[in-house]
Design a protein around this motif. Structure first.
Motif, mmCIF file in Angstrom:
data_model
loop_
_atom_site.group_PDB
_atom_site.id
_atom_site.type_symbol
_atom_site.label_atom_id
_atom_site.label_comp_id
_atom_site.label_asym_id
_atom_site.label_seq_id
_atom_site.Cartn_x
_atom_site.Cartn_y
_atom_site.Cartn_z
ATOM 1 N N GLY A 18 0.646 -1.337 0.121
ATOM 2 C CA GLY A 18 -0.016 0.118 -0.071
ATOM 3 C C GLY A 18 0.789 1.410 0.080
ATOM 4 N N VAL A 19 2.247 1.387 -0.428
ATOM 5 C CA VAL A 19 2.992 2.322 -0.320
ATOM 6 C C VAL A 19 2.916 3.183 -1.737
ATOM 7 N N THR A 20 2.793 4.626 -1.376
ATOM 8 C CA THR A 20 3.091 5.485 -2.560
ATOM 9 C C THR A 20 4.142 6.509 -2.074
ATOM 10 N N LEU A 21 4.924 6.865 -3.051
ATOM 11 C CA LEU A 21 5.965 7.716 -2.951
ATOM 12 C C LEU A 21 5.633 8.994 -3.493
ATOM 13 N N VAL A 22 6.088 10.395 -2.885
ATOM 14 C CA VAL A 22 5.813 11.530 -3.382
ATOM 15 C C VAL A 22 6.867 12.454 -2.792
ATOM 16 N N ASP A 23 7.161 13.243 -3.770
ATOM 17 C CA ASP A 23 8.126 14.383 -3.337
ATOM 18 C C ASP A 23 7.180 15.401 -2.559
ATOM 19 N N GLN A 24 7.588 15.880 -1.478
ATOM 20 C CA GLN A 24 6.948 16.965 -0.851
ATOM 21 C C GLN A 24 7.820 17.543 0.471
ATOM 22 N N TRP A 25 7.670 18.734 0.888
ATOM 23 C CA TRP A 25 8.475 19.278 2.172
ATOM 24 C C TRP A 25 9.988 19.285 1.561
ATOM 25 N N ASP A 26 10.491 19.346 0.780
ATOM 26 C CA ASP A 26 11.908 19.127 0.265
ATOM 27 C C ASP A 26 12.490 17.749 0.649
ATOM 28 N N ALA A 27 11.536 16.575 0.525
ATOM 29 C CA ALA A 27 11.973 15.340 0.917
ATOM 30 C C ALA A 27 11.208 14.353 0.018
ATOM 31 N N ARG A 28 11.711 13.073 0.165
ATOM 32 C CA ARG A 28 11.193 12.131 -0.328
ATOM 33 C C ARG A 28 10.083 11.225 0.454
ATOM 34 N N VAL A 29 8.796 11.388 0.485
ATOM 35 C CA VAL A 29 7.853 10.813 1.456
ATOM 36 C C VAL A 29 7.293 9.606 0.993
ATOM 37 N N ALA A 30 7.141 8.691 2.122
ATOM 38 C CA ALA A 30 6.775 7.303 1.875
ATOM 39 C C ALA A 30 5.188 7.322 2.654
ATOM 40 N N VAL A 32 1.328 5.508 3.557
ATOM 41 C CA VAL A 32 0.478 4.455 3.475
ATOM 42 C C VAL A 32 -0.907 4.643 3.695
ATOM 43 N N GLY A 33 -1.857 4.494 2.689
ATOM 44 C CA GLY A 33 -3.135 5.024 2.817
ATOM 45 C C GLY A 33 -3.426 6.609 3.024
ATOM 46 N N GLY A 34 -2.177 7.067 2.513
ATOM 47 C CA GLY A 34 -2.292 8.625 2.289
ATOM 48 C C GLY A 34 -1.720 9.402 3.429
ATOM 49 N N LYS A 35 -1.181 8.381 4.255
ATOM 50 C CA LYS A 35 -0.539 8.961 5.757
ATOM 51 C C LYS A 35 0.843 8.668 5.487
ATOM 52 N N VAL A 36 1.753 9.780 6.214
ATOM 53 C CA VAL A 36 3.115 9.516 6.228
ATOM 54 C C VAL A 36 3.528 8.491 7.143
ATOM 55 N N PHE A 37 4.614 7.901 6.740
ATOM 56 C CA PHE A 37 5.254 6.881 7.580
ATOM 57 C C PHE A 37 6.621 7.129 7.575
ATOM 58 N N CYS A 38 7.154 7.571 6.673
ATOM 59 C CA CYS A 38 8.645 7.599 6.586
ATOM 60 C C CYS A 38 9.078 8.752 5.594
ATOM 61 N N LEU A 39 10.065 9.657 5.898
ATOM 62 C CA LEU A 39 10.533 10.441 4.714
ATOM 63 C C LEU A 39 11.841 10.545 4.738
ATOM 64 N N LEU A 40 12.449 10.858 3.598
ATOM 65 C CA LEU A 40 13.966 10.957 3.527
ATOM 66 C C LEU A 40 14.133 12.567 2.860
ATOM 67 N N SER A 41 15.144 13.294 3.790
ATOM 68 C CA SER A 41 15.386 14.837 3.356
ATOM 69 C C SER A 41 16.191 14.719 2.259
ATOM 70 N N ASP A 42 15.991 15.949 1.731
ATOM 71 C CA ASP A 42 16.545 16.110 0.266
ATOM 72 C C ASP A 42 17.813 16.848 0.541
ATOM 73 N N HIS A 43 18.244 17.495 1.805
ATOM 74 C CA HIS A 43 19.231 18.418 1.859
ATOM 75 C C HIS A 43 20.135 17.965 2.959
ATOM 76 N N ASP A 44 21.388 18.149 3.103
ATOM 77 C CA ASP A 44 22.363 17.983 4.159
ATOM 78 C C ASP A 44 21.878 18.625 5.577
ATOM 79 N N PRO A 45 22.156 18.049 6.590
ATOM 80 C CA PRO A 45 22.486 16.441 6.733
ATOM 81 C C PRO A 45 21.370 15.800 6.225
ATOM 82 N N LEU A 46 21.480 14.627 5.348
ATOM 83 C CA LEU A 46 20.392 13.520 5.299
ATOM 84 C C LEU A 46 19.977 12.994 6.398
#
Length: 117
Positions: A18-30, A32-46
């Motif tokens: 059920g995971v979708t991935l989007v670019d949001q808030w200067d991050a890669r956001v994962a 599930v069901g439209g709710k954030v469960f994890c994100l990876l920042s796009d800037h240092d420090p990662l």
């Protein structure tokens, strides 16, 4: 490079149901069901940001390179820097648990539609 590499992040997290991935808030956001469960920042420090349980929050935030995640109103969200003393397997387990915590809050109908048991 693991979860701190965008292509690995996408590959590993999209394998969860059920995971979708989007670019949001200067991050890669994962989500599930439209709710954030994890994100990876796009800037240092990662930073990798995910939800955890109360006990895990206390353990994780006692480590160097791990802090309460900024901009997340509720406690139990952590930001993990790349140099934090956590193994790849530990991070995968924590992110999987985050997915489960968020998915548990979805309706039964939506969990079924997403293939989450």
């Amino acid at each position: 490079m693991g979860l701190f590499d965008r292509s690995d992040f996408d590959r590993l997290l999209s394998a969860l149901p059920g995971v979708t991935l989007v670019d949001q808030w200067d991050a890669r956001v994962a989500k599930v069901g439209g709710k954030v469960f994890c994100l990876l920042s796009d800037h240092d420090p990662l930073r990798l940001v995910f939800k955890c349980g109360e006990g895990s929050f206390d353990i994780l935030t006692a480590l160097g390179g791990v802090s309460q995640a900024a901009h997340f109103a509720k406690r139990q969200w952590v930001a993990v820097q790349q140099d934090a003393p956590l193994s790849h397997d530990d991070l995968i387990a924590y992110v999987g648990r985050s997915h489960g915590l968020i998915a548990a809050g979805l309706t039964r109908k939506l969990r079924t539609e997403l293939g989450i048991t």
